[in-house]
Scaffold this motif. Structure first.
Motif, PDB file in Angstrom:
ATOM      1  N   LEU A 153      38.472  54.574  34.595  1.00 21.98           N
ATOM      2  CA  LEU A 153      38.187  54.634  36.032  1.00 21.98           C
ATOM      3  C   LEU A 153      36.820  55.213  36.339  1.00 21.98           C
ATOM      4  CD1 LEU A 153      41.578  55.946  37.494  1.00 21.98           C
ATOM      5  CD2 LEU A 153      40.627  53.667  37.779  1.00 21.98           C
ATOM      6  N   ALA A 154      36.099  55.659  35.318  1.00 23.20           N
ATOM      7  CA  ALA A 154      34.862  56.411  35.564  1.00 23.20           C
ATOM      8  C   ALA A 154      33.888  55.644  36.448  1.00 23.20           C
ATOM      9  CB  ALA A 154      34.213  56.773  34.222  1.00 23.20           C
ATOM     10  N   GLY A 155      33.748  54.336  36.232  1.00 17.49           N
ATOM     11  CA  GLY A 155      32.801  53.561  37.023  1.00 17.49           C
ATOM     12  C   GLY A 155      33.245  53.327  38.452  1.00 17.49           C
ATOM     13  N   MET A 156      34.498  53.645  38.785  1.00 16.97           N
ATOM     14  CA  MET A 156      35.011  53.426  40.133  1.00 16.97           C
ATOM     15  C   MET A 156      35.121  54.717  40.929  1.00 16.97           C
ATOM     16  SD  MET A 156      38.051  50.768  39.034  1.00 16.97           S
ATOM     17  CE  MET A 156      38.527  50.436  40.720  1.00 16.97           C
ATOM     18  N   LEU A 157      34.716  55.825  40.321  1.00 20.33           N
ATOM     19  CA  LEU A 157      34.862  57.122  40.974  1.00 20.33           C
ATOM     20  C   LEU A 157      33.549  57.572  41.591  1.00 20.33           C
ATOM     21  CD1 LEU A 157      37.039  58.990  38.305  1.00 20.33           C
ATOM     22  CD2 LEU A 157      37.787  57.671  40.284  1.00 20.33           C
ATOM     23  N   TYR A 158      33.661  58.409  42.602  1.00 24.80           N
ATOM     24  CA  TYR A 158      32.484  58.987  43.251  1.00 24.80           C
ATOM     25  C   TYR A 158      32.795  60.437  43.595  1.00 24.80           C
ATOM     26  CZ  TYR A 158      28.790  59.958  46.611  1.00 24.80           C
ATOM     27  OH  TYR A 158      27.732  60.509  47.271  1.00 24.80           O
ATOM     28  N   ARG A 179      37.012  44.852  35.146  1.00 29.35           N
ATOM     29  CA  ARG A 179      37.664  46.150  34.971  1.00 29.35           C
ATOM     30  C   ARG A 179      38.698  46.435  36.054  1.00 29.35           C
ATOM     31  NH1 ARG A 179      34.366  51.686  33.974  1.00 29.35           N
ATOM     32  NH2 ARG A 179      34.090  50.690  31.959  1.00 29.35           N
ATOM     33  N   PRO A 180      38.371  46.263  37.353  1.00 31.18           N
ATOM     34  CA  PRO A 180      39.408  46.515  38.364  1.00 31.18           C
ATOM     35  C   PRO A 180      40.651  45.648  38.177  1.00 31.18           C
ATOM     36  CG  PRO A 180      37.256  46.396  39.404  1.00 31.18           C
ATOM     37  CD  PRO A 180      37.070  45.971  37.993  1.00 31.18           C
ATOM     38  N   LEU A 181      40.466  44.364  37.839  1.00 28.01           N
ATOM     39  CA  LEU A 181      41.626  43.498  37.686  1.00 28.01           C
ATOM     40  C   LEU A 181      42.447  43.885  36.461  1.00 28.01           C
ATOM     41  CD1 LEU A 181      40.229  39.976  38.640  1.00 28.01           C
ATOM     42  CD2 LEU A 181      41.851  41.369  39.913  1.00 28.01           C
ATOM     43  N   LEU A 182      41.785  44.226  35.362  1.00 29.68           N
ATOM     44  CA  LEU A 182      42.527  44.642  34.172  1.00 29.68           C
ATOM     45  C   LEU A 182      43.263  45.959  34.427  1.00 29.68           C
ATOM     46  CD1 LEU A 182      39.991  43.710  31.339  1.00 29.68           C
ATOM     47  CD2 LEU A 182      42.111  42.542  31.963  1.00 29.68           C
ATOM     48  N   LEU A 183      42.636  46.845  35.186  1.00 30.12           N
ATOM     49  CA  LEU A 183      43.321  48.095  35.525  1.00 30.12           C
ATOM     50  C   LEU A 183      44.534  47.826  36.416  1.00 30.12           C
ATOM     51  CD1 LEU A 183      40.298  50.495  36.166  1.00 30.12           C
ATOM     52  CD2 LEU A 183      41.940  50.609  34.290  1.00 30.12           C
ATOM     53  N   LEU A 184      44.394  46.908  37.365  1.00 24.91           N
ATOM     54  CA  LEU A 184      45.533  46.564  38.216  1.00 24.91           C
ATOM     55  C   LEU A 184      46.634  45.885  37.400  1.00 24.91           C
ATOM     56  CD1 LEU A 184      43.789  45.282  41.475  1.00 24.91           C
ATOM     57  CD2 LEU A 184      44.979  47.451  41.116  1.00 24.91           C
ATOM     58  N   VAL A 229      40.592  34.466  38.619  1.00 25.56           N
ATOM     59  CA  VAL A 229      39.234  35.002  38.488  1.00 25.56           C
ATOM     60  C   VAL A 229      38.765  35.010  37.044  1.00 25.56           C
ATOM     61  CG1 VAL A 229      37.805  37.035  38.861  1.00 25.56           C
ATOM     62  CG2 VAL A 229      39.479  36.360  40.581  1.00 25.56           C
ATOM     63  N   LEU A 230      39.630  35.411  36.113  1.00 24.94           N
ATOM     64  CA  LEU A 230      39.197  35.645  34.736  1.00 24.94           C
ATOM     65  C   LEU A 230      39.387  34.443  33.820  1.00 24.94           C
ATOM     66  CD1 LEU A 230      40.567  39.277  34.244  1.00 24.94           C
ATOM     67  CD2 LEU A 230      38.310  38.554  35.026  1.00 24.94           C
ATOM     68  N   PHE A 231      40.332  33.559  34.130  1.00 25.92           N
ATOM     69  CA  PHE A 231      40.668  32.515  33.166  1.00 25.92           C
ATOM     70  C   PHE A 231      40.565  31.093  33.713  1.00 25.92           C
ATOM     71  CE2 PHE A 231      43.360  36.279  32.229  1.00 25.92           C
ATOM     72  CZ  PHE A 231      42.702  36.687  31.086  1.00 25.92           C
ATOM     73  N   LYS A 232      40.638  30.938  35.014  1.00 24.72           N
ATOM     74  CA  LYS A 232      40.619  29.589  35.570  1.00 24.72           C
ATOM     75  C   LYS A 232      39.177  29.090  35.673  1.00 24.72           C
ATOM     76  CE  LYS A 232      43.479  27.219  39.009  1.00 24.72           C
ATOM     77  NZ  LYS A 232      44.241  27.386  40.257  1.00 24.72           N
ATOM     78  N   ALA A 253      30.108  34.951  38.122  1.00 21.09           N
ATOM     79  CA  ALA A 253      30.951  34.910  39.317  1.00 21.09           C
ATOM     80  C   ALA A 253      31.989  36.018  39.304  1.00 21.09           C
ATOM     81  CB  ALA A 253      31.632  33.553  39.427  1.00 21.09           C
ATOM     82  N   SER A 254      32.488  36.375  38.113  1.00 21.18           N
ATOM     83  CA  SER A 254      33.520  37.403  38.018  1.00 21.18           C
ATOM     84  C   SER A 254      32.961  38.766  37.640  1.00 21.18           C
ATOM     85  CB  SER A 254      34.580  36.994  36.984  1.00 21.18           C
ATOM     86  OG  SER A 254      33.998  36.829  35.703  1.00 21.18           O
ATOM     87  N   ALA A 255      31.626  38.893  37.610  1.00 17.62           N
ATOM     88  CA  ALA A 255      31.014  40.166  37.225  1.00 17.62           C
ATOM     89  C   ALA A 255      31.456  41.278  38.172  1.00 17.62           C
ATOM     90  CB  ALA A 255      29.491  40.040  37.252  1.00 17.62           C
ATOM     91  N   GLY A 256      31.833  42.397  37.596  1.00 13.25           N
ATOM     92  CA  GLY A 256      32.273  43.545  38.377  1.00 13.25           C
ATOM     93  C   GLY A 256      33.745  43.530  38.719  1.00 13.25           C
TER      94      GLY A 256
END
Length: 891
Positions: free
Chosen positions: A842-847, A356-361, A128-131, A350-353
């Motif tokens: 994680l702030a943007g992924m919390l509700y 952050r989730p992938l870097l956190l994982l 997703v990020l480099f290819k 294409a990889s917008a959004g």
């Protein structure tokens, strides 16, 4: 006599300087020997050496030749020695593992899980990020957007007239291709029932912009999207296989789409997609939109892709587009005053959004790997302490510190390579499982798999992991005191103070990293729970949905559309078990349309007309969905076109925005940019619902009954039942067949499933985070247990003496438990500090929760203490059962 201390690393091979010295000494020896022979033969001594040099010829050449020969020989000897030593080390390591299979198995399983998790996440992140995207020269591809002045971060599509202006006026792009989002089209195969397929209208040059040709046949040529051109279609590889049976005669054949014949001119390569899940592509004819620019310039319905000219930067392209947008603002202030334009690299879009989730994982998987390494380093340290007599004996027999360290590192690397090989297999299975759990988690143009790059990463990760968890024990073994170890054999002890501190530090680090992961997973769990408890504004239980598509000449009038809807709704509504039935243009959580709204008698602000969500409903939609009526009434038979003017309903959010006094009922509004469009009367107000997403507040929404529309071709039935919803499938199918025997229907599912699908991305991230956190907690517990168990075993005689001197069982239990809890509390403090620093990510992924949610931190602390006590109980009981007689007899 004092002996020279052994160095950690000694070089048994000859260096370059040594080789030079040896060659020089050998040449001098031969010269001297020849000179001595000449002197013995009667040659004067001063002439003998000169004559010997002359007989040898070119000494510099001989010196270089001998030096090169010795260097090659030395390299061969070194390689032979190394290979021989490694072979012996590997054989010895393998015999050691066969004698202690439990340790080897635990190590391999731990490494397989940790390396497999890292490799799986790396394969996804790398794709997703480099290819690069699977298009020709993807670095030059950009996506173009229209941006509202009031919200520059939003991305809108273009209207047809605006797009034509940008295509003719820009100077920074080689070409601009456009497409409309995929539309549901009825495909009538040669045999069998009609099917609803996803057809994407595209301009003829879009494939040229993407620089992707057809796998077979051709793509669209100039003129294929002209109004007078014969209808043509390009199908996807998947559709060709699935629906057309991989028929080689597909090219040139005719297929019926929306009652019109289309000639198949091409098949795209496997995996090709523009937006995802397209079955086919048809020409996009914008001539109708361009013929009425006064109305259509306000309708932003076309997406645009382009390619930068060679040497043109993205900043220059943005400046070019911005200048055109400002000129259009002056030329068409009514429609363009609030819009500018921009461009973004397609790869970034294409990889917008996902960054952050992938870097956190990735960070979570690295944390799990570090915990695993710390755990294995602790186990290896304990195992090395158990082998201290063996190591001391080998050292006494002449093994140097480097030799001992190399042996231990060889054992670690062998285990790491075996664990890595298993881990790559785990990664392959995990990657397939991840994509199977949520097929829409990644953009469709990304194909994730295990390729050479991923295998190389797995190999490097295995080698690095082997060094990481094996280096500390190897260095600790090299520092062992030979004499002290041999003299202390048979006595208790836990090893050197440095190794003891290292083991405690590793346990604290494990616990700290586990706490960080647990806090992150706990915040996501709390957020997901709060999201699932959001008030929807409707009741999704016992609701069946089905998707239908009306197209073709049979439905070119409002009367024909209304008759079909009325018959289907009436037939289904009369079936046993049906409580209410309606239809809607958009199901909740599946997006919707926006349009401009004009309130009769209200002056427009400087920003122009306001936007409102727009949908159409029929039948007893509000009753079926159980959306409360707040004021007025819902649609009934009096709201037909024949009865007079149109009617509409608003939700409460729309009333708050457009009628702040709350007097919406009875007022008239006009929807859309066409000034000739009829006014509609607001007859009622219904409660707000979550229309777009669970984490998005209710937006202003306009409900039309659609009885004056002929373009409403795709809609979804909503059937409320008193029993199991899926049991009504035959009823719905029969009703549709009765109204139109050749109509296509698909998408039978419950509304609860629709809502659950909207949470798939969050459930996906939550599941992986929870799995990582659980694995980290298990590894930390194993680490605490392992170190305590070893400590108790090594101090068994000490505990026996304590008991012999009067210590109670409770005292010994408390001593061991206190030791485990002290490590756990230190790790907890370290982990909480790390979690508070990192949870902001994680702030943007919390509700519904903050990144400093106190209940989450308290729950993690309580769970950690419970796990620590559980892991400490068995070693503590073992310590309390120490036999004082054995200790006294040994001492």
């Amino acid at each position: 006599m004092m002996t020279r201390p052994r160095r950690l690393f000694e070089f048994p091979w000859r260096s370059r300087a040594t080789i030079d010295g040896d060659v020089e000494a050998e040449l001098q020896f031969h010269l001297d020997a020849r000179a001595a022979d000449l002197v013995a033969a009667g040659v004067p001594a001063d002439q003998a050496l000169r004559q010997a040099r002359a007989e040898f010829g070119d000494l510099d050449f001989t010196r270089r030749y001998c030096r090169d020969l010795d260097t090659r020989t030395e390299r061969g000897n070194r390689m032979t020695d190394r290979l021989g030593a490694w072979r012996l080390d590997l054989r010895f390591a393998w015999r050691t593992f066969r004698r202690h299979p439990a340790f080897a198995l635990v190590t391999i399983v731990t490494l397989a899980l940790a390396i497999g998790a890292n490799t799986a996440i790396f394969s996804v992140a790398r794709t997703v990020l480099f290819k690069p995207l699977p298009y020709g020269e993807p670095a030059a591809l950009v996506a173009l957007f229209s941006t509202p002045l009031e919200s520059p971060g939003n991305r809108w599509d273009f209207s047809a007239p605006d797009l034509a202006d940008y295509r003719s006026r820009q100077r920074s792009l080689t070409a601009i291709g456009a497409y409309s989002y995929r539309q549901l089209t009825t495909w009538r195969p040669g045999t069998g029932d009609p099917q609803i397929v996803n057809a994407m209208p595209v301009t003829a040059n879009l494939f040229e912009v993407l620089r992707v040709g057809a796998w077979r046949g051709r793509t669209f040529a100039a003129g294929d999207d002209a109004p007078s051109a014969a209808p043509t279609v390009v199908v996807s590889y998947a559709f060709w296989q699935r629906a057309l049976g991989s028929d080689p005669a597909t090219i040139g054949s005719t297929m019926t789409l929306s009652e019109l014949p289309y000639r198949v001119i091409g098949i795209m390569p496997r995996g090709f997609t523009v937006r995802g899940q397209e079955d086919m592509w048809i020409p996009l004819d914008m001539s109708g939109d361009l013929a009425n620019p006064g109305v259509t310039r306000k309708q932003h319905v076309f997406a645009a892709l382009a390619r930068l000219k060679p040497g043109v930067s993205i900043e220059a392209a943005r400046s070019d587009l911005m200048a055109i947008a400002r000129r259009l603002q002056g030329e068409y202030p009514e429609s363009n005053a609030r819009f500018l334009a921009t461009a973004e690299f397609l790869s970034e879009r294409a990889s917008a959004g996902l960054e952050r989730p992938l870097l956190l994982l990735l960070a979570a998987s690295v944390a799990v790997l570090l915990i695993a390494c710390a755990n294995l380093a602790n186990l290896t340290l304990a195992r090395t302490m158990g082998r201290r007599t063996e190591i001391a004996v080998r050292a006494a027999l002449g093994a140097g510190r480097s030799r001992l360290a190399r042996q231990l590192l060889t054992e670690s690397l062998l285990l790491a390579l075996i664990g890595g090989a298993v881990g790559v297999a785990v990664a392959a299975a995990a990657t397939r499982a991840i994509l199977a759990l949520n097929p829409n988690a990644l953009p469709p143009m990304f194909e994730v798999g295990i390729d050479g790059g991923v295998l190389g990463f797995g190999l490097l990760l295995s080698l690095g992991t082997g060094v990481l968890f094996g280096l500390l024990p190897a260095l600790d073994a090299g520092r062992a005191d030979l004499h002290a170890t041999l003299k202390s054999e048979g006595r208790s002890g836990t090893g050197s103070r440095s190794s003891e501190r290292a083991r405690r530090g590793l346990v604290v680090a494990q616990v700290g990293l586990a706490v960080v992961l647990l806090v992150g997973a706990g915040l996501l769990i709390r957020s997901f729970r709060d999201l699932t408890q959001v008030r929807l504004g409707f009741e999704p239980d016992h609701l069946l949905t089905a998707q239908l598509r009306l197209d073709g000449a049979r439905y070119d009038s409002a009367g024909a559309v209304n008759r079909f809807y009325d018959e289907v709704l009436s037939t289904v509504g009369a079936a046993p078990g049906v409580v209410a039935v309606g239809a809607t243009m958009h199901l909740p959580m599946q997006g919707g349309e926006n349009s401009s709204i004009y309130v009769e008698g209200a002056a427009l602000g400087a920003e122009g007309p306001r936007d409102i969500g727009y949908t159409m409903v029929r039948g007893d939609y509000f009753k079926a969905m159980r959306i409360p009526l707040v004021e007025g009434r819902t649609f009934d038979a009096t709201d037909s076109p024949e009865a007079g003017g149109g009617t509409a309903l608003l939700n409460q959010a729309a009333v708050r925005v457009f009628f702040p006094k709350g007097d919406a009922v009875g007022h008239r509004v006009r929807i859309g940019p066409n000034p000739a469009a009829p006014w509609t009367t607001i007859i009622g107000v219904v409660a707000d619902i979550r229309e777009r997403a669970l984490d998005t507040p209710a937006q202003p929404l306009y409900y039309d009954n659609g009885r004056r529309q002929t373009w409403w071709g795709s809609f979804s039935l909503v059937v409320r039942t008193g029993a199991e919803p899926m049991a009504l499938l035959p009823v719905v199918r029969t009703a549709v067949k009765r109204a139109d025997p050749v109509l296509a229907v698909r998408g039978f599912e419950t509304l609860e499933h629709v809502i659950g699908s909207s949470l798939a991305a969050r459930r996906f991230a939550l599941g992986i985070a929870a799995a990582f956190a659980g694995l980290a907690m298990v590894l930390a517990a194993v680490g605490i247990y392992g170190v305590l168990a070893y400590s108790v075993s090594a101090r068994s005689r000490e505990f026996g003496v304590r008991i012999a001197l009067g210590a109670s069982t409770r005292t010994v239990l408390r001593l061991v438990l206190r030791q485990g809890l002290s490590w756990s509390l230190a790790g907890l403090a370290l982990g909480i500090a790390g979690a508070m620093a990192g949870s902001r990510l994680l702030a943007g992924m919390l509700y519904g929760v903050t990144s400093f949610d106190l209940p989450t931190y308290l729950a993690v602390a309580a769970g950690l203490l419970i796990v620590t006590i559980s892991a400490s109980v068995i070693p503590a009981l073992r310590a309390a059962r120490a036999d004082p007689l054995d200790s006294i007899r040994t001492e």
